[in-house]
Design an enzyme around this catalytic site. Structure first.
Site, PDB file in Angstrom:
ATOM      1  CB  SER A 284      26.153  58.287  42.022  1.00 59.18           C
ATOM      2  OG  SER A 284      26.267  57.453  43.162  1.00 59.18           O
TER       3      SER A 284
ATOM      4  CG  HIS B 209      26.907  61.257  39.099  1.00 54.17           C
ATOM      5  ND1 HIS B 209      26.672  60.416  38.047  1.00 54.17           N
ATOM      6  CD2 HIS B 209      27.510  60.510  40.052  1.00 54.17           C
ATOM      7  CE1 HIS B 209      27.089  59.198  38.354  1.00 54.17           C
ATOM      8  NE2 HIS B 209      27.606  59.227  39.572  1.00 54.17           N
TER       9      HIS B 209
ATOM     10  CE  LYS C   8      30.596  58.237  37.088  1.00 61.82           C
ATOM     11  NZ  LYS C   8      30.737  58.231  38.546  1.00 61.82           N
TER      12      LYS C   8
HETATM   13  C1  PLP Z   1      31.708  57.320  39.239  1.00 70.51           C
HETATM   14  C2  PLP Z   1      32.006  57.947  40.551  1.00 70.51           C
HETATM   15  C3  PLP Z   1      33.305  58.029  41.020  1.00 70.51           C
HETATM   16  C4  PLP Z   1      34.438  57.355  40.315  1.00 70.51           C
HETATM   17  O1  PLP Z   1      34.801  58.030  39.160  1.00 70.51           O
HETATM   18  P1  PLP Z   1      35.558  57.218  38.006  1.00 70.51           P
HETATM   19  O2  PLP Z   1      36.282  58.247  37.248  1.00 70.51           O
HETATM   20  O3  PLP Z   1      34.483  56.517  37.241  1.00 70.51           O
HETATM   21  O4  PLP Z   1      36.464  56.248  38.688  1.00 70.51           O
HETATM   22  C5  PLP Z   1      33.529  58.709  42.192  1.00 70.51           C
HETATM   23  N1  PLP Z   1      32.521  59.269  42.888  1.00 70.51           N
HETATM   24  C6  PLP Z   1      31.250  59.178  42.476  1.00 70.51           C
HETATM   25  C7  PLP Z   1      30.179  59.828  43.278  1.00 70.51           C
HETATM   26  C8  PLP Z   1      30.948  58.512  41.302  1.00 70.51           C
HETATM   27  O5  PLP Z   1      29.684  58.393  40.913  1.00 70.51           O
END
Ligand code: PLP
Length: 387
Positions: A179, A207, A238
């Protein structure tokens, strides 16, 4: 009651350049944002495909509210499991090519729930050093022994797996697209190690979902490894533009999580409108592949632009392009100067990234235009000349 300790801690954070504050976005989430009253270019969102304000998602959410109302009123284990939850789970299983899928209230909930469900005292979890905070917290909650291997270091992972030969329950957990660095895990090799040493592989496609693979199913799908990766999680918040998260895998996995996963059992089910957005966004992955193409075009254009300005790029071929600055305060100053030029790029500091690797994390969207990219590149050039 005295809150002196809070003020002391805040002062400490400010002195270390680590103090964080919220910014306010008015209006919707697009390639430009109204930030604290000013229009700025948005180069820090994970809304990679631009679906967060897509008319199809808006319409789906409204229709779901009209038909099903707003809240679920309880955990899905009680009376909160509704038609749209199961419909979305089927869509995700189809997209991923798995037997089943289970929705979580967020990716954070997913990771802090899955790991303690699958590992406990006596188990070992092998976790990449750059894994997301939610994975770190899931490891801690599991009470398993945690072995953190250096980022993507296959030799170390293998030697640690050898050392744990006597353990019955071994799990490997890694992001597929990291990320904060935008690099891909060496997934075929990790799959091979998991198989050779009898470990269960969990991948986090937060991602990669939406952006990678022929239908946006992620990096596992891109590499054709679906049958060899038993547990795939990802978020709907995302690239998919909505909210919530999923785990895709076998029917037994889904069943076990329903029975044992505390972050599924002890929380209110997500509202129908949120499920409807998820369904609409997955339909769009098939119907609007041009969004992925536009994203990939923008990735290439930005990288070429930055390189021609003499910036040294990280080893990332993805929509996440970090420019490593180093010291936190300098990184934040760079980000502030960019913002003065109406270009919003978040500076990322410890503890999100390791000490001394503070960075500008540029993220691209399918909906950035050529003009947006040109303006951003000009701002980078101008701000750098001030440093
Ligand atoms: C953003 C993210 C999460 C969490 O996801 P949300 O739905 O925003 O809580 C988990 N793992 C990674 C690698 C992330 O970047």
């Amino acid at each position: 009651m005295s809150l002196d300790f809070a003020r002391l801690e805040l002062e400490r954070l400010k002195e270390a350049g680590l103090y964080r504050k919220l910014r306010l976005v008015e209006g919707d989430q697009g390639p430009t944002l109204t930030l604290n009253g000013r229009e700025v270019l948005n180069f820090c969102s994970n809304n990679y495909l631009g679906l967060a304000n897509h008319p199809a998602l808006r319409e789906a959410a409204k229709a779901a509210i009209d038909r099903y109302g707003c809240g679920t009123g309880s955990s899905r284990l009680i009376s909160g499991n509704m038609t749209l939850h199961e419909e979305l789970e089927e869509k995700i299983a189809q997209l991923k090519g798995t037997e089943a899928a289970l929705i979580f209230n967020s990716g954070y909930h997913a990771n802090i729930g899955i790991l303690p469900t699958l590992a406990g005292e006596g188990s070992v979890i092998f976790s990449d050093a750059l894994n997301h905070a939610s994975i770190i917290d899931g490891c801690r909650l599991s009470r398993a022994e945690v072995v953190i291997y250096p980022h993507c270091d296959l030799d170390r992972l293998e030697s640690e797996l050898k050392k744990a030969a006597g353990k019955t329950q071994k799990l490997i957990v890694t992001e597929t697209l990291f990320s904060m660095d935008g690099d891909e895990a060496p997934l075929p090799e990790i799959v091979g190690l998991a198989e050779r040493y009898g470990a269960t592989l969990i991948v986090d496609e937060a991602h990669a979902t939406g952006a990678f693979g022929p239908t946006g199913a992620g990096i596992v799908a891109k590499l054709g490894l679906g049958k060899r990766v038993p547990i795939q999680m990802g978020t709907l918040g995302k690239a998919l533009g909505g909210f919530g998260a999923y785990v895709a895998g076998s029917r037994d996995l889904r069943d076990l999580l329903i029975n044992r996963c505390r972050s599924v059992i002890y929380t209110t089910g997500l509202p129908p409108a949120v499920m409807a957005m998820g369904i609409a966004s997955i339909d769009l992955l098939y119907r609007e592949p041009q969004r992925r193409l536009a994203l990939w075009h923008n990735i290439r254009a930005l990288r070429e632009g930055l390189r021609s300005l003499g910036f040294s790029l990280a080893d990332s071929q993805s929509q996440i392009q970090p420019l490593i600055v180093g010291v936190a305060s300098k990184c934040m100053a760079f980000s502030e100067r960019l913002l003065q030029k109406d270009v919003f790029v978040q500076g990322i500091r410890p503890p999100t990234v390791p000490e001394g690797t503070s960075r500008l994390r540029i993220t691209l969207m399918a909906t950035h235009s050529h003009h947006h990219l040109e303006r951003a590149l000009r701002a980078f050039e101008e701000v750098r000349s001030q440093f």
